[in-house]
Design a protein around this motif. Structure first.
Motif, PDB file in Angstrom:
ATOM      1  N   ILE A 111      -0.059  -6.765  10.411  1.00  0.00           N
ATOM      2  CA  ILE A 111      -1.612  -6.439  10.335  1.00  0.00           C
ATOM      3  C   ILE A 111      -1.844  -5.401   9.349  1.00  0.00           C
ATOM      4  O   ILE A 111      -2.705  -5.660   8.581  1.00  0.00           O
ATOM      5  N   PHE A 112      -0.878  -4.521   8.975  1.00  0.00           N
ATOM      6  CA  PHE A 112      -1.287  -3.358   8.081  1.00  0.00           C
ATOM      7  C   PHE A 112      -1.245  -4.109   6.577  1.00  0.00           C
ATOM      8  O   PHE A 112      -1.807  -3.831   5.914  1.00  0.00           O
ATOM      9  N   THR A 113      -0.123  -4.911   6.516  1.00  0.00           N
ATOM     10  CA  THR A 113      -0.030  -5.770   5.011  1.00  0.00           C
ATOM     11  C   THR A 113      -1.345  -6.561   5.078  1.00  0.00           C
ATOM     12  O   THR A 113      -1.587  -6.588   3.807  1.00  0.00           O
ATOM     13  N   THR A 114      -1.582  -7.157   5.787  1.00  0.00           N
ATOM     14  CA  THR A 114      -2.687  -8.238   5.759  1.00  0.00           C
ATOM     15  C   THR A 114      -4.027  -7.255   5.245  1.00  0.00           C
ATOM     16  O   THR A 114      -4.990  -7.493   4.589  1.00  0.00           O
ATOM     17  N   SER A 115      -3.998  -6.025   6.132  1.00  0.00           N
ATOM     18  CA  SER A 115      -5.452  -5.299   5.847  1.00  0.00           C
ATOM     19  C   SER A 115      -5.318  -4.366   4.490  1.00  0.00           C
ATOM     20  O   SER A 115      -6.344  -4.090   3.903  1.00  0.00           O
ATOM     21  N   THR A 116      -4.128  -4.078   4.179  1.00  0.00           N
ATOM     22  CA  THR A 116      -4.162  -3.189   2.884  1.00  0.00           C
ATOM     23  C   THR A 116      -3.452  -3.776   1.797  1.00  0.00           C
ATOM     24  O   THR A 116      -3.411  -3.305   0.529  1.00  0.00           O
ATOM     25  N   GLY A 117      -2.601  -4.796   1.927  1.00  0.00           N
ATOM     26  CA  GLY A 117      -1.867  -5.493   0.879  1.00  0.00           C
ATOM     27  C   GLY A 117      -0.648  -4.781   0.625  1.00  0.00           C
ATOM     28  O   GLY A 117       0.128  -5.266  -0.414  1.00  0.00           O
ATOM     29  N   MET A 118      -0.438  -3.793   1.409  1.00  0.00           N
ATOM     30  CA  MET A 118       1.013  -2.874   1.198  1.00  0.00           C
ATOM     31  C   MET A 118       1.787  -3.168   2.374  1.00  0.00           C
ATOM     32  O   MET A 118       1.128  -2.774   3.670  1.00  0.00           O
ATOM     33  N   PRO A 119       3.039  -3.459   2.440  1.00  0.00           N
ATOM     34  CA  PRO A 119       3.998  -3.582   3.541  1.00  0.00           C
ATOM     35  C   PRO A 119       4.096  -2.082   4.255  1.00  0.00           C
ATOM     36  O   PRO A 119       4.321  -1.218   3.316  1.00  0.00           O
ATOM     37  N   LEU A 120       4.064  -2.070   5.548  1.00  0.00           N
ATOM     38  CA  LEU A 120       4.282  -0.640   6.072  1.00  0.00           C
ATOM     39  C   LEU A 120       5.621  -0.285   5.802  1.00  0.00           C
ATOM     40  O   LEU A 120       5.720   1.058   5.731  1.00  0.00           O
ATOM     41  N   LYS A 121       6.613  -0.964   5.490  1.00  0.00           N
ATOM     42  CA  LYS A 121       7.955  -0.635   5.306  1.00  0.00           C
ATOM     43  C   LYS A 121       8.013   0.450   4.234  1.00  0.00           C
ATOM     44  O   LYS A 121       9.008   1.217   4.078  1.00  0.00           O
TER      45      LYS A 121
END
Length: 286
Positions: A111-121
């Protein structure tokens, strides 16, 4: 980096009378009395808005132009801000978001990646609440702008100094007072309920547009994510700002612009200034 700092910012009468929490619907307030020779002003901001919605009222511009100094929550002109921000983002122990989130990490990451374009990792060792600030632009659904940037530009045009009510490190230190696990749970809850978070964000924005600082304070304090840490995030900081506002207002007419959630309520800046003996009056405008 200034935008990151702004998002981080995202997340009276005399002493012989009883100070009352303000109910008037306005974001602009005049501060006078108690040794102040020329009035200063308070203005409640919201740190992110769509560009088409941020319009500078003539009355606010007029009062800004009558002052000779600008105070934001932090000094956005500080050349050391980027370095301090990068250093302050990291958790101070061996914690990682993967460890803190456990089996919820992959879903949160998606969800974070979809929202920000950046992987949470990529942010695995960053403080969770600072990570959470990165999703706010996606909740807004547009390219955000900020009141702080507008006032900063106006200050440069007027060649007046920009200062901060607190240091960036003070804001970063707040997140050391909240356990990383609690922060992580806040982040997970927001990500796993992203649609609800968008609705709540826009509800807050609607209240702001109505200049209802009393309701802004109520909404800010009732947010479940803040829980028992509301005093750390809001009230304690408000109390710390009062001596700064009082002393600077006595020296020169100053324009203070900070999050509108800090204005209202019993422990809001307006009521605390009134308790300290200053006269704080609403200024209404369209």
């Amino acid at each position: 980096m200034q935008k990151a700092a702004l998002i981080l910012l995202s997340l009276f009468t005399s002493l012989t009378t009883i100070a009352q929490a303000p109910k008037e619907k306005t974001l602009l307030w005049q501060v006078s009395g108690k040794g102040i020779t020329k009035p200063s002003y308070l203005f409640g901001t919201i740190h992110l808005m769509c560009s088409g919605e941020l319009k500078m009222p003539e009355m606010v511009k007029e009062k800004f132009n009558s002052t000779s100094e600008l105070y934001l929550e932090i000094d956005m002109d500080d050349p050391n801000m980027m370095t301090e921000m990068m250093a302050g983002m990291q958790m101070k122990d061996s914690s990682t978001l993967e460890k803190l989130m456990g089996n919820k990490f992959e879903k949160a990451n998606s969800i974070f990646t979809t929202s920000t374009g950046m992987p949470l990792k990529m942010l695995n060792t960053a403080k969770p609440m600072l990570v959470m600030s990165m999703i706010y632009p996606s909740l807004l659904g547009c390219t955000p702008v900020s009141w702080e940037s507008v006032f900063q530009t106006m200050a440069k045009e007027k060649t007046i100094e920009v200062k901060g009510l607190e240091k960036l490190q003070d804001q970063i230190d707040v997140f050391e007072k909240i356990p990383y696990k609690v922060q992580s749970d806040m982040l997970v809850k927001t990500l796993l309920n992203i649609d609800s978070a968008k609705i709540e964000f826009h509800e807050m924005l609607d209240v702001y547009k109505k200049k209802d600082i009393d309701k802004m304070n109520i909404l800010t304090n009732k947010q479940e994510n803040f829980g028992e840490y509301t005093d750390i995030l809001l009230s304690d900081r408000n109390h710390n700002w009062i001596p700064v506002i009082g002393e600077e207002a006595k020296k020169r007419p100053t324009f203070f612009a900070f999050g509108a959630g800090h204005l209202g309520g019993e422990n809001g800046v307006i009521n605390l200034l009134r308790k300290a003996g200053f006269t704080v009056k609403p200024i209404f405008y369209e």
